[in-house]
Design a protein around this motif. Structure first.
Motif, PDB file in Angstrom:
ATOM      1  N   ALA A  27      23.683  37.032 -33.760  1.00  0.00           N
ATOM      2  CA  ALA A  27      21.934  36.896 -34.175  1.00  0.00           C
ATOM      3  C   ALA A  27      21.651  36.589 -35.111  1.00  0.00           C
ATOM      4  N   PRO A  28      20.894  35.221 -35.798  1.00  0.00           N
ATOM      5  CA  PRO A  28      20.164  34.585 -36.717  1.00  0.00           C
ATOM      6  C   PRO A  28      18.872  35.578 -37.333  1.00  0.00           C
ATOM      7  N   GLU A  29      18.704  36.469 -37.736  1.00  0.00           N
ATOM      8  CA  GLU A  29      16.954  37.246 -37.935  1.00  0.00           C
ATOM      9  C   GLU A  29      15.777  36.110 -37.746  1.00  0.00           C
ATOM     10  N   ALA A  30      16.305  35.313 -38.368  1.00  0.00           N
ATOM     11  CA  ALA A  30      14.331  33.894 -38.228  1.00  0.00           C
ATOM     12  C   ALA A  30      14.345  33.581 -36.798  1.00  0.00           C
ATOM     13  N   ILE A  31      15.088  34.173 -35.373  1.00  0.00           N
ATOM     14  CA  ILE A  31      14.371  34.042 -34.000  1.00  0.00           C
ATOM     15  C   ILE A  31      12.761  35.201 -33.946  1.00  0.00           C
ATOM     16  N   PHE A  32      13.329  35.901 -34.807  1.00  0.00           N
ATOM     17  CA  PHE A  32      12.147  37.161 -34.643  1.00  0.00           C
ATOM     18  C   PHE A  32      10.826  36.638 -35.400  1.00  0.00           C
ATOM     19  N   TYR A  34      10.692  34.124 -35.952  1.00  0.00           N
ATOM     20  CA  TYR A  34       9.807  32.838 -35.024  1.00  0.00           C
ATOM     21  C   TYR A  34       9.054  33.305 -34.136  1.00  0.00           C
ATOM     22  N   ALA A  35       9.067  34.089 -33.335  1.00  0.00           N
ATOM     23  CA  ALA A  35       8.729  34.755 -31.640  1.00  0.00           C
ATOM     24  C   ALA A  35       8.291  35.538 -32.199  1.00  0.00           C
ATOM     25  N   PHE A  36       7.826  36.150 -33.245  1.00  0.00           N
ATOM     26  CA  PHE A  36       6.319  37.652 -33.370  1.00  0.00           C
ATOM     27  C   PHE A  36       5.246  36.365 -33.665  1.00  0.00           C
TER      28      PHE A  36
ATOM     29  N   ASN B  17      21.319  40.359 -30.422  1.00  0.00           N
ATOM     30  CA  ASN B  17      22.951  39.984 -29.907  1.00  0.00           C
ATOM     31  C   ASN B  17      23.045  39.358 -28.297  1.00  0.00           C
ATOM     32  N   TYR B  20      20.853  36.334 -27.868  1.00  0.00           N
ATOM     33  CA  TYR B  20      21.532  35.469 -28.499  1.00  0.00           C
ATOM     34  C   TYR B  20      22.455  34.843 -27.722  1.00  0.00           C
ATOM     35  N   ILE B  42       9.370  35.711 -26.847  1.00  0.00           N
ATOM     36  CA  ILE B  42       8.043  35.627 -27.286  1.00  0.00           C
ATOM     37  C   ILE B  42       8.116  36.322 -25.632  1.00  0.00           C
TER      38      ILE B  42
END
Lengths: 96, 177
Positions: A27-32, A34-36, B17, B20, B42
């Motif tokens: 999974a791309p780290e950028a998700i964290f 944005y979500a955070f 993981n 995703y 979120i």
């Protein structure tokens, strides 16, 4: 003829087993990030909304209490002036 | 970073993981899966303080991911319908454009791509429950008990749901050209 040439449930079961071999993707780290940050912003907005409603309720209550006291003190002073009027009238009439 | 921030980070590291990849199985598209994962995390971060037990947490994360994926696909379908109405395209034309762009799962090897894409095309036409039971059992390779916990159904109900899903999928694949 269908793409996979499947006719029975057993053949479908074998075809579905292929889905289990799909590789796991990282999974791309950028998700964290944005979500955070979005969670934090939402929490801040909720905090501001909550406190502004509390402040609005408090101001409303203060206004009501002030209004009530003002109304009551007005009534008291009016009553006093009426009383003095009655008293003065009494004396006026008693002289006559 | 505060203690709460570290908790969020550790939950993300443990489940990123899982979330995703599950989102990828539903959407078969990397950007869509990222969007679903963001929405899922979120929701997790907002409600994480209510959870203590690790097993309940995993089931809960699975549930949120499944629901967010299905919601995403529903809204995407609604957007496509709006686009179809506003652009006055022929439905076949739109479906062709969309599936050529959408069917991209980075975990699928080149040799299997054609067959897996055909199966996923069939799975995408199933109802939400049928799609979920096949993805959780066959792609995620969870046990019947785990799937029962996630879908809040008994072992027997999962068995019959899985059988009905396969029958329906076979019908769809038989008619696929």
């Amino acid at each position: 003829m269908n793409k996979l040439n499947l006719t029975t449930i057993e053949e479908l079961d074998n075809a579905l087993d292929m889905l289990g071999t799909i590789k796991k993707v990282k999974a791309p780290e950028a998700i964290f990030d944005y979500a955070f940050s979005k969670t934090e912003n939402q929490a801040k907005t909720r905090f501001m909304t909550r406190w502004s409603s509390i402040a609005a309720v408090f101001l409303g209550l203060t206004f009501c209490v002030e209004g009530f006291y003002l109304f009551q003190s007005n009534n008291t002073s009016q009553a006093k002036s009426m009383e003095s009027l009655v008293v003065s009238n009494k004396y006026t009439y008693s002289y006559e | 970073m505060t203690k709460q921030d570290l908790d969020h980070k550790s939950v993300f590291d443990n489940y990123k993981n899982l979330v995703y990849n599950l989102a990828l199985h539903y959407t078969q598209h990397t950007q869509d899966a990222e969007e679903v994962s963001q929405e899922t995390f979120i929701k997790i971060f907002e409600n994480i303080d209510n959870f203590r037990s690790e097993s309940a947490l995993k089931t809960w994360i699975y549930r949120i991911t499944v629901n967010k994926s299905l919601d995403f696909l529903k809204s995407k379908k609604a957007n496509k319908n709006t686009m179809y109405r506003s652009n006055s395209l022929e439905p076949e034309q739109l479906t062709m454009n969309v599936s050529a762009d959408d069917n991209y799962h980075p975990g699928v090897s080149i040799e299997q791509r054609e067959a897996v894409t055909a199966i996923f095309d069939g799975i995408n036409q199933l109802s939400e429950q049928h799609r979920t039971v096949i993805i959780l059992l066959k792609v995620q390779q969870l046990s019947m008990a785990e799937v029962g916990d996630i879908m809040d159904l008994s072992h027997k109900a999962i068995e019959s749901l899985f059988f009905r899903a396969k029958t329906k999928l076979l019908d769809i694949l038989k008619n696929q050209k």
